[in-house]
Design a protein around this motif. Structure first.
Motif, PDB file in Angstrom:
ATOM      1  N   THR A 190       1.870   7.120  -6.600  1.00  0.00           N
ATOM      2  CA  THR A 190       0.915   8.200  -6.885  1.00  0.00           C
ATOM      3  C   THR A 190       1.551   9.577  -6.725  1.00  0.00           C
ATOM      4  O   THR A 190       1.006  10.569  -7.217  1.00  0.00           O
ATOM      5  CB  THR A 190      -0.326   8.130  -5.972  1.00  0.00           C
TER       6      THR A 190
ATOM      7  N   ASP B 223       0.828  -1.202   0.000  1.00  0.00           N
ATOM      8  CA  ASP B 223       0.000   0.000   0.000  1.00  0.00           C
ATOM      9  C   ASP B 223       0.867   1.257   0.000  1.00  0.00           C
ATOM     10  O   ASP B 223       0.534   2.252  -0.669  1.00  0.00           O
ATOM     11  CB  ASP B 223      -0.917  -0.019   1.228  1.00  0.00           C
TER      12      ASP B 223
ATOM     13  N   THR C 268       2.276   1.789  -3.466  1.00  0.00           N
ATOM     14  CA  THR C 268       1.270   2.426  -4.317  1.00  0.00           C
ATOM     15  C   THR C 268       1.199   3.924  -4.047  1.00  0.00           C
ATOM     16  O   THR C 268       1.160   4.732  -4.981  1.00  0.00           O
ATOM     17  CB  THR C 268      -0.107   1.772  -4.091  1.00  0.00           C
ATOM     18  N   TRP C 269       1.184   4.289  -2.767  1.00  0.00           N
ATOM     19  CA  TRP C 269       1.148   5.717  -2.430  1.00  0.00           C
ATOM     20  C   TRP C 269       2.366   6.432  -3.002  1.00  0.00           C
ATOM     21  O   TRP C 269       2.239   7.535  -3.564  1.00  0.00           O
ATOM     22  CB  TRP C 269       1.114   5.882  -0.908  1.00  0.00           C
TER      23      TRP C 269
ATOM     24  N   THR D 264      -2.960   0.245  -8.210  1.00  0.00           N
ATOM     25  CA  THR D 264      -2.237   1.515  -8.282  1.00  0.00           C
ATOM     26  C   THR D 264      -2.812   2.413  -9.370  1.00  0.00           C
ATOM     27  O   THR D 264      -2.970   3.623  -9.174  1.00  0.00           O
ATOM     28  CB  THR D 264      -0.737   1.267  -8.503  1.00  0.00           C
TER      29      THR D 264
ATOM     30  N   LYS E 259      -5.760   4.195  -8.154  1.00  0.00           N
ATOM     31  CA  LYS E 259      -5.439   5.303  -7.256  1.00  0.00           C
ATOM     32  C   LYS E 259      -4.896   6.511  -8.029  1.00  0.00           C
ATOM     33  O   LYS E 259      -5.144   7.655  -7.653  1.00  0.00           O
ATOM     34  CB  LYS E 259      -4.412   4.852  -6.213  1.00  0.00           C
TER      35      LYS E 259
END
Length: 228
Positions: free
Chosen positions: A68, A61, A64-65, A97, A100
């Motif tokens: 972004t 997670d 993924t952040w 991802t 997001k």
């Protein structure tokens, strides 16, 4: 897997990349946090590649952040390439991802094969990504594609599918009506449960699906008799 760009790597880059692959998950989590806190385009390929193999949910997670936080034009092509990976986690995490990031240029990469992926986690990620990325003119076609899978999987999978459909709004109504007319009681029940969620997001999801499973197990005549 996306190749890691080693050009212009300095000692700080090397330390962070080593930390992303460390045995200790807390070290990897801190590395992913650092990559997102100080976004560096040079980390894009490494972050995408790590998503494919990272075993810890919280680290994934954070990866993924971190992705972004980078420009979409740097991350989206690599993530789309991961959708063709033979590794299910690579496909699933790339889809997550992309959902997001929300860049519509990724829509053509959300293929029918991903929406119907044999791996439930990949398919669920594809459904979520699809409803975020779909152009307005293709929402009804997407609804029909998703509704064709009514009755798939366990409760969690079915609820994910219903929530994806509900996110598309009223364009799903023709697909719901088709589901109501199915000869499969599980499909009909799933369509009805989805309709309830469309009308009331707080509605219970389980009862009709559970009843349909009971009908399939017992047969319509025995199930009807048992209910009397």
């Amino acid at each position: 897997m996306v190749p890691i760009n080693t050009a212009h790597r300095n000692p700080a880059h090397t330390r962070l990349l080593d930390a992303l692959a460390a045995e200790d998950s807390s070290t990897r989590l801190k590395a992913a946090l650092a990559a997102g806190t100080r976004p560096d385009p040079g980390f894009a390929d490494a972050l995408v590649a790590r998503c494919a193999v990272e075993p810890d949910f919280f680290v994934r997670d954070m990866l993924t952040w971190a992705l972004t936080r980078l420009p979409a034009e740097l991350t989206v092509p690599g993530l789309c390439a991961e959708l063709r990976s033979e590794r299910a986690q690579a496909r699933s995490q790339a889809l997550h991802t992309l959902s997001k990031i929300g860049d519509g240029s990724a829509w053509p990469a959300i293929t029918r094969s991903l929406l119907r992926d044999a791996d439930d986690e990949v398919a669920r990620s594809a459904w979520r990504a699809a409803v975020v990325l779909v152009p307005a003119g293709e929402r009804e076609a997407l609804a029909a594609e998703l509704a064709a899978q009514f009755g798939r999987g366990d409760r969690a999978v079915r609820l994910s599918l219903s929530r994806a459909l509900v996110a598309l709004g009223d364009v799903i109504e023709p697909s719901l009506r088709k589901g109501f007319e199915s000869g499969d009681p599980v499909v009909r029940a799933h369509a009805r449960a989805t309709e309830r969620l469309l009308r009331d997001p707080d509605a219970a999801f389980e009862p009709d699906v559970d009843e349909a499973n009971r009908i399939v197990a017992l047969g319509p005549e025995r199930a009807g008799g048992a209910a009397c």
